[in-house]
Design an enzyme around this catalytic site. Sequence first.
Site, PDB file in Angstrom:
ATOM      1  N   LYS A   1      76.092  22.607  17.338  1.00 44.68           N
ATOM      2  CA  LYS A   1      76.479  21.152  16.959  1.00 44.68           C
ATOM      3  C   LYS A   1      75.242  20.299  16.918  1.00 44.68           C
ATOM      4  O   LYS A   1      74.688  20.215  17.892  1.00 44.68           O
ATOM      5  CB  LYS A   1      77.435  20.788  18.032  1.00 44.68           C
ATOM      6  CG  LYS A   1      78.735  20.196  17.038  1.00 44.68           C
ATOM      7  CD  LYS A   1      79.840  19.850  18.104  1.00 44.68           C
ATOM      8  CE  LYS A   1      81.113  19.059  17.652  1.00 44.68           C
ATOM      9  NZ  LYS A   1      81.862  18.591  18.594  1.00 44.68           N
TER      10      LYS A   1
HETATM   11  O1  G3P Z   1      84.167  16.882  19.763  1.00 39.74           O
HETATM   12  C1  G3P Z   1      84.135  15.694  18.856  1.00 39.74           C
HETATM   13  C2  G3P Z   1      85.347  14.817  18.808  1.00 39.74           C
HETATM   14  O2  G3P Z   1      86.632  15.561  18.493  1.00 39.74           O
HETATM   15  C3  G3P Z   1      85.625  13.835  19.745  1.00 39.74           C
HETATM   16  O3  G3P Z   1      86.721  13.253  19.675  1.00 39.74           O
HETATM   17  O4  G3P Z   1      88.527  11.838  21.094  1.00 39.74           O
HETATM   18  O5  G3P Z   1      85.923  11.704  21.764  1.00 39.74           O
HETATM   19  O6  G3P Z   1      86.730  10.737  19.495  1.00 39.74           O
HETATM   20  P1  G3P Z   1      87.122  11.768  20.694  1.00 39.74           P
END
Ligand code: G3P
Length: 219
Positions: free
Chosen positions: A84
């Site tokens: 990533k």
């Molecule tokens: O892993 C990336 C993404 O899914 C993060 O989500 O909930 O932290 O906005 P969030």
Amino acid sequence: MKFFLDTANISEIKKGLEWGVVSGVTTNPSLVAKENADSFHDHVKKIAEIVQGPVSAEVISTNVDKMVEEARLLSSLDKNIVIKIPMTKDGMSATKKLVSEGIPVNVTLVFSPQQALLAALAGASYVSPFVGRLDDIGEDGIGVVRDMAKLFSIHEFDTKIIAASIRHPRHVFEAALAGAHIITLPFKVLEQMFNHPLTDIGMKKFLDDWEVYIKHHGY
Ligand code: G3P
């Protein structure tokens, strides 16, 4: 269309796999930190051994050389590791370099169709639009996924869209309808997807009727 789990929690991953609906995992520094594992590398390796499918692990560095160095180390842990990389200029240079070495990249922190085009041109295997975080600031996260999917289809990019930052079950089917190839779900959202009151009522009725029947008859 595939579901990945957006978690670094081993028991959540095992459950998702057991239910037969999950075929990959995405992590990020925040998710890994939550698990408090003794070693980041050992933890990622363990996840990859369990999943036997793509597992995204994120680099922490911000300059090209350091990102590439970190990525090579992560990639050496397991053949299914996907790196990533953040959507930055250095990130795209690192992506190009890693792709030329055969290391698959998932470009993260993507919030617009134009950023998705940059990631695709740099050769990323995956691009991760953050649906929930766009909605959080009053933008249309699903609309961004839809535009990306259209662009990738018109121009025949192989890059797969992973809809990320998913907040609720509605996001899941909307992202799928919008053309996301993969949805990465928090475990809580995956569990919520199973629920419907009519399923519970239906199950109870079947079992109650069966109990009455079996009292008076045999199999
Ligand atoms: O892993 C990336 C993404 O899914 C993060 O989500 O909930 O932290 O906005 P969030």
